[in-house]
Design a protein around this motif. Structure first.
Motif, mmCIF file in Angstrom:
data_model
loop_
_atom_site.group_PDB
_atom_site.id
_atom_site.type_symbol
_atom_site.label_atom_id
_atom_site.label_comp_id
_atom_site.label_asym_id
_atom_site.label_seq_id
_atom_site.Cartn_x
_atom_site.Cartn_y
_atom_site.Cartn_z
ATOM 1 N N SER A 1 0.820 -1.219 0.000
ATOM 2 C CA SER A 1 0.000 0.000 0.000
ATOM 3 C C SER A 1 0.849 1.262 0.000
ATOM 4 N N GLY A 2 2.128 1.157 0.281
ATOM 5 C CA GLY A 2 2.986 2.333 0.289
ATOM 6 C C GLY A 2 2.654 3.334 1.380
ATOM 7 N N GLY A 3 1.930 2.897 2.382
ATOM 8 C CA GLY A 3 1.575 3.799 3.476
ATOM 9 C C GLY A 3 0.394 4.705 3.188
ATOM 10 N N LEU A 4 -0.296 4.488 2.086
ATOM 11 C CA LEU A 4 -1.379 5.398 1.708
ATOM 12 C C LEU A 4 -2.568 5.370 2.674
ATOM 13 N N ARG A 5 -2.786 4.249 3.344
ATOM 14 C CA ARG A 5 -3.888 4.208 4.323
ATOM 15 C C ARG A 5 -3.552 5.089 5.525
ATOM 16 N N ALA A 6 -2.279 5.165 5.886
ATOM 17 C CA ALA A 6 -1.860 6.072 6.955
ATOM 18 C C ALA A 6 -2.145 7.521 6.561
ATOM 19 N N VAL A 7 -1.850 7.852 5.322
ATOM 20 C CA VAL A 7 -2.082 9.215 4.836
ATOM 21 C C VAL A 7 -3.562 9.556 4.862
ATOM 22 N N GLU A 8 -4.406 8.633 4.426
ATOM 23 C CA GLU A 8 -5.851 8.930 4.411
ATOM 24 C C GLU A 8 -6.381 9.163 5.819
ATOM 25 N N HIS A 9 -5.866 8.450 6.807
ATOM 26 C CA HIS A 9 -6.270 8.696 8.190
ATOM 27 C C HIS A 9 -5.778 10.057 8.661
ATOM 28 N N LEU A 10 -4.563 10.401 8.301
ATOM 29 C CA LEU A 10 -4.008 11.690 8.711
ATOM 30 C C LEU A 10 -4.764 12.864 8.100
ATOM 31 N N ARG A 11 -5.251 12.702 6.884
ATOM 32 C CA ARG A 11 -5.993 13.804 6.247
ATOM 33 C C ARG A 11 -7.203 14.211 7.084
ATOM 34 N N VAL A 12 -7.925 13.238 7.595
ATOM 35 C CA VAL A 12 -9.127 13.523 8.396
ATOM 36 C C VAL A 12 -8.739 14.204 9.706
ATOM 37 N N VAL A 13 -7.694 13.707 10.338
ATOM 38 C CA VAL A 13 -7.240 14.276 11.610
ATOM 39 C C VAL A 13 -6.778 15.718 11.418
ATOM 40 N N MET A 14 -5.993 15.969 10.379
ATOM 41 C CA MET A 14 -5.467 17.317 10.182
ATOM 42 C C MET A 14 -6.555 18.301 9.769
ATOM 43 N N ALA A 15 -7.577 17.837 9.084
ATOM 44 C CA ALA A 15 -8.713 18.719 8.779
ATOM 45 C C ALA A 15 -9.396 19.172 10.062
ATOM 46 N N GLU A 16 -9.503 18.291 11.028
ATOM 47 C CA GLU A 16 -10.091 18.636 12.317
ATOM 48 C C GLU A 16 -9.272 19.706 13.031
ATOM 49 N N LEU A 17 -7.977 19.752 12.742
ATOM 50 C CA LEU A 17 -7.087 20.719 13.383
ATOM 51 C C LEU A 17 -6.855 21.953 12.500
ATOM 52 N N ASN A 18 -7.764 22.184 11.562
ATOM 53 C CA ASN A 18 -7.746 23.390 10.726
ATOM 54 C C ASN A 18 -6.502 23.512 9.855
ATOM 55 N N ALA A 19 -5.940 22.386 9.471
ATOM 56 C CA ALA A 19 -4.813 22.386 8.539
ATOM 57 C C ALA A 19 -5.320 22.060 7.140
ATOM 58 N N MET A 20 -4.553 22.466 6.140
ATOM 59 C CA MET A 20 -4.898 22.231 4.735
ATOM 60 C C MET A 20 -3.987 21.144 4.196
ATOM 61 N N THR A 21 -4.547 19.971 3.876
ATOM 62 C CA THR A 21 -3.699 18.898 3.359
ATOM 63 C C THR A 21 -3.562 19.007 1.842
ATOM 64 N N ILE A 22 -2.372 18.697 1.378
ATOM 65 C CA ILE A 22 -2.035 18.782 -0.044
ATOM 66 C C ILE A 22 -2.513 17.523 -0.752
ATOM 67 N N ARG A 23 -3.094 17.717 -1.918
ATOM 68 C CA ARG A 23 -3.612 16.571 -2.666
ATOM 69 C C ARG A 23 -2.500 15.598 -3.043
#
Length: 196
Positions: free
Chosen positions: A122-144
């Protein structure tokens, strides 16, 4: 200020013994070092461990917390942007990285976050998808755009180089997006503070 290099904090999420994170981080900082518009600060959670017990709301933090946070918090606060280097553990990201995220709040507000992940198929992509949700909650802008290393141990040569030109292209695209957002958000905050 125009012309002032962006401060990019590279947060190294793995703290396991024998971790592969230093190889990936060195590759990433090589790319950051080729750019005149950024200054990288590597925040390695193995070298700057944070307390693992968060206090309940309204409670005093455990002894030693202030000293531990003083090695990380000012660096995150000073950053204009972040790159998280993360493996995938059990279909998500490491506990040390979640701990670092949870110890902070306003340090993430109104700032862009990019991801470099690595792992097996998976190349760690599932970790990234989890982090996107968490960082949105913390008012951060995740890069596509992201860079992911599938079967990471086989992707790097013994000297730490990656021979696949597509990976270098992906890194440039990701960093171009990160710096665009970092400039836009930094300029916006100079005009109007980010709402609390």
């Amino acid at each position: 200020m125009p012309g002032t290099p962006l401060r990019v904090a590279v947060l190294v999420g793995s703290t396991r013994e024998g971790r592969f994170a230093p190889v990936v981080t060195k590759w990433l900082t090589g790319h950051l070092g080729q750019r005149d518009d950024v200054r990288a600060d590597v925040v390695d959670l193995a070298e700057t461990p944070l307390p693992t017990v968060l206090p309940a709301f309204g409670q005093e933090p455990p002894p030693g917390t202030t000293e531990a946070l003083s090695l990380v918090t000012p660096r995150l606060a000073a950053a204009d942007a972040f790159v998280f280097v993360t493996p995938e553990y059990n279909h998500s990201y490491p506990a040390a990285l979640k701990n670092a995220v949870d110890w902070h709040n306003e340090q993430w507000h109104g700032k862009p976050v990019a991801f470099v992940s690595y792992g097996g198929l998976s190349g760690g992509l599932r970790a990234v998808e989890h982090l996107r949700v968490v960082m949105a909650e913390l008012n951060a802008m995740t890069i596509r755009n992201t860079v992911s290393f599938h079967n990471a141990y086989g992707a790097f040569a013994a000297d730490g180089r990656v021979d696949d030109p597509a990976v270098d292209t992906a890194a440039k695209a990701m960093l171009d997006q990160l710096t665009w957002w970092a400039h836009a958000l930094r300029d916006a905050k100079e005009t109007r503070p980010y709402p609390a």
